[in-house]
Design a protein around this motif. Structure first.
Motif, short mmCIF file in Angstrom:
data_model
loop_
_atom_site.label_atom_id
_atom_site.label_comp_id
_atom_site.label_asym_id
_atom_site.label_seq_id
_atom_site.Cartn_x
_atom_site.Cartn_y
_atom_site.Cartn_z
N GLY A 153 -4.42 -12.55 -1.91
CA GLY A 153 -5.33 -11.66 -1.19
C GLY A 153 -5.39 -10.29 -1.82
O GLY A 153 -5.83 -9.32 -1.20
N ILE A 154 -4.91 -10.16 -3.07
CA ILE A 154 -4.93 -8.86 -3.74
C ILE A 154 -6.34 -8.52 -4.19
O ILE A 154 -7.01 -9.31 -4.84
N SER A 155 -6.77 -7.35 -3.83
CA SER A 155 -8.09 -6.84 -4.18
C SER A 155 -7.94 -5.60 -5.05
O SER A 155 -6.97 -4.86 -4.90
N GLY B 41 -9.34 -8.36 -0.04
CA GLY B 41 -8.13 -7.76 0.52
C GLY B 41 -7.42 -8.62 1.53
O GLY B 41 -6.56 -8.13 2.26
N GLN B 42 -7.74 -9.89 1.55
CA GLN B 42 -7.08 -10.82 2.46
C GLN B 42 -7.27 -12.23 1.92
O GLN B 42 -8.33 -12.54 1.37
N THR C 1 0.56 -3.00 -4.09
CA THR C 1 -0.84 -3.02 -3.65
C THR C 1 -0.99 -2.95 -2.13
O THR C 1 -2.03 -2.53 -1.63
N GLU D 18 2.91 -7.22 -4.44
CA GLU D 18 2.62 -7.05 -3.02
C GLU D 18 3.06 -5.68 -2.53
O GLU D 18 2.33 -5.01 -1.79
N TYR E 171 -1.09 -5.68 -0.47
CA TYR E 171 -1.74 -6.95 -0.19
C TYR E 171 -0.78 -8.10 -0.49
O TYR E 171 0.12 -7.96 -1.31
N GLN F 77 -6.24 -0.51 -2.78
CA GLN F 77 -4.82 -0.75 -3.00
C GLN F 77 -4.01 0.44 -2.50
O GLN F 77 -4.47 1.58 -2.54
N THR G 102 -10.81 -5.48 6.29
CA THR G 102 -9.58 -5.35 5.51
C THR G 102 -9.57 -3.96 4.90
O THR G 102 -10.58 -3.25 4.93
#
Length: 158
Positions: free
Chosen positions: A102-104, A131-132, A96, A93, A98, A108, A5
């Motif tokens: 799945g936001i890391s 990230g997923q 980022t 979304e 993502y 970003q 990711t």
């Protein structure tokens, strides 16, 4: 490692030691972070969720334990502002790169300040979204903070 990711590539490029932990993501789960902790058989105290907020109109990424809520008042103070609120999912979304769930904090699309709840630093390793949806990474919390030049503060409701 499973599928790469943007988050895992970011960590690799920074030479951060981490492990990838895929799990079956349940889009219908009431609390995605708690579902992830359960799926990976990890205590919620070491599993962290990534939340996108605005403090005085500026985006901030907050990292808190999955079984706690974020305190908007504490987050605003930690970011040097007066008021904070969550960013709408579609805006998070877009910002980022993502999908929600799945936001890391790693990799970003637009770099924003990251604030880690101080509880993270009592553990040797923590789990954070990689990230997923369905992918967490486990790493040392200080390394996680360092790689994003994050700040440490008491930002949860605990």
């Amino acid at each position: 490692m499973t599928k790469k990711t943007r988050g895992t590539v970011f960590l690799e490029k920074a030479s951060i030691e981490f492990t990838v932990h895929p799990y079956e993501y349940d889009a219908k789960a009431q609390a995605a972070g708690l579902q992830a902790a359960e799926a990976l058989n990890q205590p919620p105290e070491i599993v962290y969720k990534t939340l996108m907020a605005e403090v005085d109109g500026k985006p901030v990424c907050a990292v808190v334990q999955v079984h706690h809520e974020i305190s908007m008042k504490k987050l605003a103070a930690a970011a040097g502002g007066k008021s904070a609120h969550m960013i709408k999912p579609a805006d998070a979304e877009r910002m980022t790169g993502y999908h929600v769930g799945g936001i890391s904090p790693f990799g970003q699309k637009k770099r924003v300040p990251v604030i880690f709840d101080e509880a993270a630093f009592s553990a040797e390793k923590i789990f954070i979204n990689g990230g997923q949806r369905g992918v967490l990474v486990a790493l040392n919390p200080e390394e996680a903070r360092r790689v994003v030049d994050g700040k440490i503060a008491a930002i949860s409701d605990s």
